[in-house]
Design a protein around this motif. Structure first.
Motif, PDB file in Angstrom:
ATOM      1  N   SER A 152      37.460  30.320  97.169  1.00  0.00           N
ATOM      2  CA  SER A 152      36.552  31.421  97.528  1.00  0.00           C
ATOM      3  C   SER A 152      37.222  32.526  98.328  1.00  0.00           C
ATOM      4  O   SER A 152      36.645  33.068  99.264  1.00  0.00           O
ATOM      5  CB  SER A 152      35.359  30.862  98.309  1.00  0.00           C
ATOM      6  OG  SER A 152      34.707  29.863  97.570  1.00  0.00           O
ATOM      7  N   VAL A 153      38.425  32.883  97.967  1.00  0.00           N
ATOM      8  CA  VAL A 153      39.162  33.925  98.673  1.00  0.00           C
ATOM      9  C   VAL A 153      38.521  35.293  98.481  1.00  0.00           C
ATOM     10  O   VAL A 153      38.494  36.115  99.386  1.00  0.00           O
ATOM     11  CB  VAL A 153      40.637  33.948  98.203  1.00  0.00           C
ATOM     12  CG1 VAL A 153      41.354  35.187  98.686  1.00  0.00           C
ATOM     13  CG2 VAL A 153      41.353  32.713  98.691  1.00  0.00           C
ATOM     14  N   LEU A 154      37.972  35.552  97.290  1.00  0.00           N
ATOM     15  CA  LEU A 154      37.435  36.873  96.948  1.00  0.00           C
ATOM     16  C   LEU A 154      35.910  36.900  96.865  1.00  0.00           C
ATOM     17  O   LEU A 154      35.349  37.729  96.159  1.00  0.00           O
ATOM     18  CB  LEU A 154      38.036  37.340  95.625  1.00  0.00           C
ATOM     19  CG  LEU A 154      39.539  37.616  95.642  1.00  0.00           C
ATOM     20  CD1 LEU A 154      40.109  37.640  94.242  1.00  0.00           C
ATOM     21  CD2 LEU A 154      39.827  38.905  96.372  1.00  0.00           C
ATOM     22  N   THR A 155      35.217  36.045  97.576  1.00  0.00           N
ATOM     23  CA  THR A 155      33.763  35.989  97.524  1.00  0.00           C
ATOM     24  C   THR A 155      33.150  37.346  97.852  1.00  0.00           C
ATOM     25  O   THR A 155      33.477  37.959  98.865  1.00  0.00           O
ATOM     26  CB  THR A 155      33.232  34.936  98.526  1.00  0.00           C
ATOM     27  OG1 THR A 155      33.854  33.693  98.234  1.00  0.00           O
ATOM     28  CG2 THR A 155      31.728  34.801  98.431  1.00  0.00           C
ATOM     29  N   ASP A 156      32.255  37.815  96.988  1.00  0.00           N
ATOM     30  CA  ASP A 156      31.544  39.089  97.165  1.00  0.00           C
ATOM     31  C   ASP A 156      32.470  40.297  97.297  1.00  0.00           C
ATOM     32  O   ASP A 156      32.065  41.339  97.772  1.00  0.00           O
ATOM     33  CB  ASP A 156      30.608  39.042  98.378  1.00  0.00           C
ATOM     34  CG  ASP A 156      29.513  38.018  98.216  1.00  0.00           C
ATOM     35  OD1 ASP A 156      29.043  37.835  97.081  1.00  0.00           O
ATOM     36  OD2 ASP A 156      29.126  37.386  99.212  1.00  0.00           O
ATOM     37  N   ALA A 157      33.696  40.158  96.878  1.00  0.00           N
ATOM     38  CA  ALA A 157      34.632  41.283  96.933  1.00  0.00           C
ATOM     39  C   ALA A 157      34.575  42.045  95.614  1.00  0.00           C
ATOM     40  O   ALA A 157      34.122  41.522  94.599  1.00  0.00           O
ATOM     41  CB  ALA A 157      36.060  40.777  97.178  1.00  0.00           C
ATOM     42  N   HIS A 158      35.029  43.293  95.657  1.00  0.00           N
ATOM     43  CA  HIS A 158      35.251  44.041  94.427  1.00  0.00           C
ATOM     44  C   HIS A 158      36.298  43.256  93.643  1.00  0.00           C
ATOM     45  O   HIS A 158      37.240  42.721  94.217  1.00  0.00           O
ATOM     46  CB  HIS A 158      35.775  45.438  94.755  1.00  0.00           C
ATOM     47  CG  HIS A 158      36.200  46.221  93.567  1.00  0.00           C
ATOM     48  ND1 HIS A 158      35.298  46.784  92.706  1.00  0.00           N
ATOM     49  CD2 HIS A 158      37.427  46.504  93.084  1.00  0.00           C
ATOM     50  CE1 HIS A 158      35.953  47.400  91.745  1.00  0.00           C
ATOM     51  NE2 HIS A 158      37.254  47.246  91.954  1.00  0.00           N
ATOM     52  N   LYS A 159      36.162  43.169  92.340  1.00  0.00           N
ATOM     53  CA  LYS A 159      37.134  42.413  91.547  1.00  0.00           C
ATOM     54  C   LYS A 159      38.411  43.237  91.393  1.00  0.00           C
ATOM     55  O   LYS A 159      38.446  44.194  90.625  1.00  0.00           O
ATOM     56  CB  LYS A 159      36.547  42.062  90.186  1.00  0.00           C
ATOM     57  CG  LYS A 159      35.430  41.057  90.283  1.00  0.00           C
ATOM     58  CD  LYS A 159      34.969  40.631  88.912  1.00  0.00           C
ATOM     59  CE  LYS A 159      33.932  39.541  89.070  1.00  0.00           C
ATOM     60  NZ  LYS A 159      33.692  38.819  87.849  1.00  0.00           N
ATOM     61  N   PRO A 160      39.470  42.856  92.113  1.00  0.00           N
ATOM     62  CA  PRO A 160      40.706  43.646  92.037  1.00  0.00           C
ATOM     63  C   PRO A 160      41.549  43.291  90.818  1.00  0.00           C
ATOM     64  O   PRO A 160      41.332  42.274  90.162  1.00  0.00           O
ATOM     65  CB  PRO A 160      41.441  43.230  93.314  1.00  0.00           C
ATOM     66  CG  PRO A 160      41.024  41.802  93.499  1.00  0.00           C
ATOM     67  CD  PRO A 160      39.581  41.752  93.055  1.00  0.00           C
ATOM     68  N   LYS A 173      45.628  31.734  85.989  1.00  0.00           N
ATOM     69  CA  LYS A 173      44.327  31.593  85.334  1.00  0.00           C
ATOM     70  C   LYS A 173      43.793  30.186  85.596  1.00  0.00           C
ATOM     71  O   LYS A 173      44.502  29.211  85.438  1.00  0.00           O
ATOM     72  CB  LYS A 173      44.458  31.847  83.834  1.00  0.00           C
ATOM     73  CG  LYS A 173      44.817  33.293  83.519  1.00  0.00           C
ATOM     74  CD  LYS A 173      45.057  33.513  82.049  1.00  0.00           C
ATOM     75  CE  LYS A 173      45.474  34.964  81.807  1.00  0.00           C
ATOM     76  NZ  LYS A 173      45.921  35.180  80.436  1.00  0.00           N
ATOM     77  N   GLY A 174      42.536  30.096  86.014  1.00  0.00           N
ATOM     78  CA  GLY A 174      41.928  28.804  86.285  1.00  0.00           C
ATOM     79  C   GLY A 174      42.467  28.125  87.532  1.00  0.00           C
ATOM     80  O   GLY A 174      42.428  26.907  87.652  1.00  0.00           O
ATOM     81  N   SER A 175      42.959  28.912  88.477  1.00  0.00           N
ATOM     82  CA  SER A 175      43.569  28.327  89.676  1.00  0.00           C
ATOM     83  C   SER A 175      42.899  28.783  90.968  1.00  0.00           C
ATOM     84  O   SER A 175      43.488  28.727  92.025  1.00  0.00           O
ATOM     85  CB  SER A 175      45.049  28.703  89.725  1.00  0.00           C
ATOM     86  OG  SER A 175      45.179  30.103  89.871  1.00  0.00           O
ATOM     87  N   GLY A 176      41.665  29.278  90.865  1.00  0.00           N
ATOM     88  CA  GLY A 176      40.980  29.804  92.040  1.00  0.00           C
ATOM     89  C   GLY A 176      41.050  31.315  92.132  1.00  0.00           C
ATOM     90  O   GLY A 176      40.450  31.917  93.015  1.00  0.00           O
ATOM     91  N   TRP A 177      41.797  31.937  91.225  1.00  0.00           N
ATOM     92  CA  TRP A 177      41.952  33.396  91.220  1.00  0.00           C
ATOM     93  C   TRP A 177      41.163  34.032  90.085  1.00  0.00           C
ATOM     94  O   TRP A 177      41.524  35.084  89.589  1.00  0.00           O
ATOM     95  CB  TRP A 177      43.432  33.766  91.095  1.00  0.00           C
ATOM     96  CG  TRP A 177      44.210  33.399  92.315  1.00  0.00           C
ATOM     97  CD1 TRP A 177      45.002  32.294  92.473  1.00  0.00           C
ATOM     98  CD2 TRP A 177      44.245  34.102  93.552  1.00  0.00           C
ATOM     99  NE1 TRP A 177      45.539  32.275  93.730  1.00  0.00           N
ATOM    100  CE2 TRP A 177      45.093  33.384  94.420  1.00  0.00           C
ATOM    101  CE3 TRP A 177      43.646  35.275  94.008  1.00  0.00           C
ATOM    102  CZ2 TRP A 177      45.352  33.795  95.716  1.00  0.00           C
ATOM    103  CZ3 TRP A 177      43.908  35.678  95.299  1.00  0.00           C
ATOM    104  CH2 TRP A 177      44.744  34.941  96.143  1.00  0.00           C
ATOM    105  N   GLU A 178      40.055  33.425  89.679  1.00  0.00           N
ATOM    106  CA  GLU A 178      39.279  33.934  88.552  1.00  0.00           C
ATOM    107  C   GLU A 178      38.460  35.185  88.878  1.00  0.00           C
ATOM    108  O   GLU A 178      38.115  35.944  87.999  1.00  0.00           O
ATOM    109  CB  GLU A 178      38.313  32.861  88.026  1.00  0.00           C
ATOM    110  CG  GLU A 178      38.993  31.680  87.387  1.00  0.00           C
ATOM    111  CD  GLU A 178      39.513  30.671  88.394  1.00  0.00           C
ATOM    112  OE1 GLU A 178      39.029  30.647  89.543  1.00  0.00           O
ATOM    113  OE2 GLU A 178      40.414  29.905  88.040  1.00  0.00           O
ATOM    114  N   ASN A 179      38.134  35.403  90.129  1.00  0.00           N
ATOM    115  CA  ASN A 179      37.261  36.508  90.513  1.00  0.00           C
ATOM    116  C   ASN A 179      38.047  37.822  90.610  1.00  0.00           C
ATOM    117  O   ASN A 179      37.990  38.521  91.615  1.00  0.00           O
ATOM    118  CB  ASN A 179      36.551  36.190  91.835  1.00  0.00           C
ATOM    119  CG  ASN A 179      35.377  37.114  92.076  1.00  0.00           C
ATOM    120  OD1 ASN A 179      34.813  37.667  91.140  1.00  0.00           O
ATOM    121  ND2 ASN A 179      35.008  37.293  93.330  1.00  0.00           N
ATOM    122  N   VAL A 180      38.812  38.122  89.545  1.00  0.00           N
ATOM    123  CA  VAL A 180      39.597  39.352  89.482  1.00  0.00           C
ATOM    124  C   VAL A 180      39.293  40.055  88.165  1.00  0.00           C
ATOM    125  O   VAL A 180      38.795  39.439  87.227  1.00  0.00           O
ATOM    126  CB  VAL A 180      41.114  39.063  89.594  1.00  0.00           C
ATOM    127  CG1 VAL A 180      41.459  38.477  90.951  1.00  0.00           C
ATOM    128  CG2 VAL A 180      41.590  38.156  88.478  1.00  0.00           C
TER     129      VAL A 180
END
Length: 195
Positions: A152-160, A173-180
């Protein structure tokens, strides 16, 4: 001192404890000065550190180099404290964390207006919500081929846009960095990689 229109703070040698959100909302604050005789804190470039510069505690809202468009840090820094960037508002400034940073604590950049961040290969830990609610985060560079385990590093963040070393895009991919928005390759010559 919260929400007060001050531009500079001088911390005397007798102050050895400062609350985590002491200057929250001080929109004009540009410089924190600590004399070298202070036993608990140091400052450089207006930023507040623990003694010896090991931990970055606070980045004042107006502390950036507008002509250069990047924020610099002390080379001895290994940790970015929680809420260190909570008041940072210059989304055009590049925040290039120095080689040697090992820990980015939970909520370190949360709610800031940071727009571009470069994470060096030396980072071993990124805390939960480190970039939570960063609505202007557009570019995030991670300079290591070995994927950092994150939650949850990027929770509610703009998708960078996420940039990783060339040839290692699939590792992220599929490692917790999906919210980009996407995962892009960046030239290996620009990175100091960990195997």
């Amino acid at each position: 001192f919260q929400n007060i229109a001050i531009k500079s703070i001088h911390i005397p040698t007798t102050v050895t404890s400062i609350g985590q959100r002491a200057w929250m909302g001080c929109k004009e604050l540009a410089n924190i000065y600590v004399p070298t005789e202070n036993p608990a804190y140091d400052s450089e470039g207006g930023l507040l550190y623990t003694k010896g510069y090991k931990t970055l505690i606070y980045v004042p809202q107006k502390s950036y180099a507008p002509a250069l468009k990047f924020l610099t840090f002390h080379a001895s820094t290994t940790t970015i404290e929680s809420d260190a960037f909570m008041d940072f508002v210059n989304r055009d400034t590049w925040v290039i964390l120095p080689y040697g940073i090992k820990t980015i604590k939970a909520d370190a950049f949360a709610n800031s207006e940071v727009g571009r961040v470069v994470i060096p290969s030396t980072v071993e830990t990124i805390g939960t919500g480190a970039f939570r609610s960063c609505k202007y985060l557009n570019h995030l560079f991670i300079n290591r081929k070995r994927v950092l385990p994150v939650t949850s590093v990027l929770t509610d963040a703009h998708k960078p846009h996420l940039y990783v070393p060339y040839g290692y895009e699939d590792n992220y991919k599929g490692s917790g960095w999906e919210n980009v928005q996407d995962i892009n390759a960046y030239g290996l010559q620009s990175f100091d990689l960990i195997n």
